[in-house]
Design an enzyme around this catalytic site. Structure first.
Site, PDB file in Angstrom:
ATOM      1  CD  GLU A  23      -2.227   2.472  -3.641  1.00 51.19           C
ATOM      2  OE1 GLU A  23      -3.261   2.880  -3.721  1.00 51.19           O
ATOM      3  OE2 GLU A  23      -1.637   2.753  -2.405  1.00 51.19           O
ATOM      4  CG  ASP A  79      -2.029   0.785   1.330  1.00 50.85           C
ATOM      5  OD1 ASP A  79      -2.754   0.857   0.476  1.00 50.85           O
ATOM      6  OD2 ASP A  79      -1.999   1.967   2.061  1.00 50.85           O
TER       7      ASP A  79
END
Ligand code: GLC
Length: 579
Positions: free
Chosen positions: A302, A223
């Site tokens: 990401e 993330d």
């Protein structure tokens, strides 16, 4: 009509790079809150996922990625982690995770879990200890605490804005009740940023990675993989209007999309909190942690970084294995833009020996069955809701989404599918305000709708409570009535349904090993047509409004009816060309 073959764009996946599964995998994103709810409390859970895994094996994907299911106050739907090594009771237990993973592995599905290293929840023990100790303590040094500006320190340390709206700094009340230091949060105020310059933080995360690797996971989706290091001195930053995420974008544009506006080839100045060079050292370190394990474990970034040549740094041979191709996701449905981004993607990733990835939807963006019917005049990064301008025509959106998916799944490399897109689900636009839960909605006082519209629990059975999401009919976000028509059981075995289209495409993709193929452009079909061959299959997408005459061949699959040898508007076909 003449069809000319252009010189081949050589995909890195075509070279002899061994059997690394992730180079060609189709990875299905499960958003646990909204996939399947066995306990019936209205929020999905791990046993619910396990019970439904067979349908994903039948769909024909290679792996699943699970969004966070860790202990969390759920202020950002689980991306606010309070314990990285445990399962939130909302979702089940560690034993439930093991059972899920075992079943997935039995079915031949790899399992990727989410790791959230940029920030923790403010409920995490590390943060609670940090605020219970005085400024300057080792505990505070885990996070980005700073004194405020002004005589009494009542101004934030700099002007950064949170991705979710409002300032990126919150002031503490010290244990003795006096106003104290400020802490940085690029996202919600309940998500304090860790200080990745601190070796203690690095050590904790090595242990967290090993915890899950020891349990047998096949990899991690990382993330905010472009945010962990901040520029020294934390300088003020004023974003350029119209910039996008990785370059000149403000933190506030963190998960925003501006179709047709951002120029994916332009190397823009970098914000002091995104894409700092220091992040790469962290991933080199993580690479060695994973490499010590057998079984080809992977890291997927990401990272909202543009242009692609810059994003490619995240997947150099000693860093991560994959990075989400958000430039592709952001590309408008036009022939020239798609041809350009496909070329750019394959060559940018090839330059470092990585496969390109492809993605059209996820839990942060407007679902592509709605997004592709929006116009460039209607920026939709903030999400869409009842008062948004120019709401998408659902039929046009679904038509284009099916064509776009058929184009994506024909490309070499690895593709991501977000739960529900195989059903053709649109964004839920008419959610009642009272039901909304995305922090973006609250932090902007309702100015930005946020991401709830793509997170509504998915329909399994047309005639069951909550459309089969659970047995009680509860649902943490209300499902629209018309979703009965999208339910999996209403599509299964139905010729021409979106589910059958995905199943057919995935089977052909696997049979012909398209993921490891080489793309060769076909020209001569017109500006609006995207056409190529890959591993013996010819993929032709008509993004224009005028039907296109097809070359002779056998139709293997098609996103819409192909009548009399011509390909209608917004349709993609897979052909076996006549010899
Ligand atoms: C990522 C996640 C998003 C989350 C944010 C903060 O962008 O995909 O859902 O809100 O990080 O963790």
């Amino acid at each position: 009509m003449t069809i000319a073959s252009e010189s081949a764009v050589v995909s890195p996946t075509a070279s002899a790079l061994g059997t690394e599964w992730w180079r060609s995998a189709v990875i299905y994103q499960i958003y646990p809150r909204s996939f399947a709810d066995l306990t019936g409390d209205g929020v999905g859970d791990l046993p619910g996922i396990t019970a439904r895994l067979d349908s994903l094996a039948a769909l024909g994907v290679d792996a699943i990625w699970l969004s966070p299911f860790y202990t969390s106050p759920q202020k950002d739907a689980g991306y606010d982690v309070a314990d990285y090594c445990d399962v939130d009771p909302l979702f089940g237990t560690l034993a439930d995770f093991d059972a899920l993973q075992n079943r997935a592995h039995e079915l031949g599905l790899r399992v990727i879990v989410d790791i959230v290293p940029n920030h923790t929840s403010d409920a995490h023990r590390w943060f609670q200890e940090a605020i219970a100790t005085p400024a300057g303590s080792a505990e505070r040094a885990r996070y980005m605490f700073r004194d405020g500006k002004g005589a009494s320190g009542d101004l934030p340390p700099n002007n950064w804005e949170s991705v979710f709206g409002g300032p990126a700094w919150t002031r503490l009340t010290e244990p003795d009740g006096t106003p104290g230091q400020w802490y940085l949060h690029l996202f919600d105020s309940s998500q304090p940023d860790l200080d990745w310059e601190n070796p203690w933080v690095r050590e904790q995360f090595r242990d967290i990675l090993r915890f899950w690797l020891d349990r047998g996971v096949d990899g991690f989706r990382v993330d905010v993989a472009h945010g962990m290091i901040k520029q020294a001195g934390l300088p003020d930053y004023t974003p350029t209007p119209g910039g996008s995420m990785g370059g000149s974008g403000s933190a506030a544009e963190g998960v925003s999309l501006e179709p047709g506006i951002s120029d994916h080839s332009e190397d823009q100045p970098t914000a002091p909190f995104w894409a700092q060079d220091g992040v790469h050292e962290i991933y080199r370190d993580w690479h060695t942690v994973l490499a010590a394990y057998d079984g080809d474990r992977v890291l997927c970034a990401e990272a909202w970084v543009e242009p692609l040549s810059k994003l490619a740094r995240w997947v150099r041979p000693d860093e991560m294995h994959q990075a989400f191709n958000f430039s592709y996701l952001e590309t408008p449905w036009t022939g020239p833009a798609l041809r350009r981004i496909i070329d750019d993607s394959i060559s940018a990733f090839a330059s470092v020996g990585a496969p390109s990835t492809w993605v059209l939807s996820n839990h942060d963006v407007v679902r592509h069955a709605s997004r592709l019917a929006l116009t460039a005049e209607n920026p939709q990064g903030a999400g869409i809701g009842p008062n948004s301008a120019g709401l998408p025509d659902p039929d046009l959106g679904l038509h284009r989404a099916r064509a776009a998916s058929a184009l994506m799944l024909g490309l070499p490399g690895s593709a991501y599918v977000y739960q529900g897109e195989e059903l053709g689900l649109p964004e839920v636009i008419h959610l009642p305000d009272a039901a909304r839960q995305d922090p973006t909605w609250f932090r902007t006082n309702g100015e930005r709708y946020g991401r709830d519209g793509c997170r509504v629990p998915i329909p399994w059975e047309a005639d069951a409570p909550a459309f089969g999401f659970n047995a009680t009919g509860e649902s943490w976000l209300p499902q629209p009535e018309e979703w009965a028509g999208y339910a999996r059981d209403a599509q299964l075995g139905v010729e021409g349904s979106t589910l059958e289209l995905y199943t057919a495409l995935l089977a052909l993709r696997r049979e012909s090993d398209l993921g490891m193929g080489t793309l060769e452009w076909i020209t001569g079909l017109g500006e609006s047509v995207v056409a190529f061959t890959n591993a013996g299959i010819t993929v032709i997408a008509n993004t224009g409004q005028v039907p296109v005459e097809l070359p002779l061949g056998t139709v293997l699959a098609s996103s819409g009816p192909v009548i009399g040898g011509s390909l209608p508007a917004d349709t993609t076909v897979w052909l076996k060309l006549a010899e």
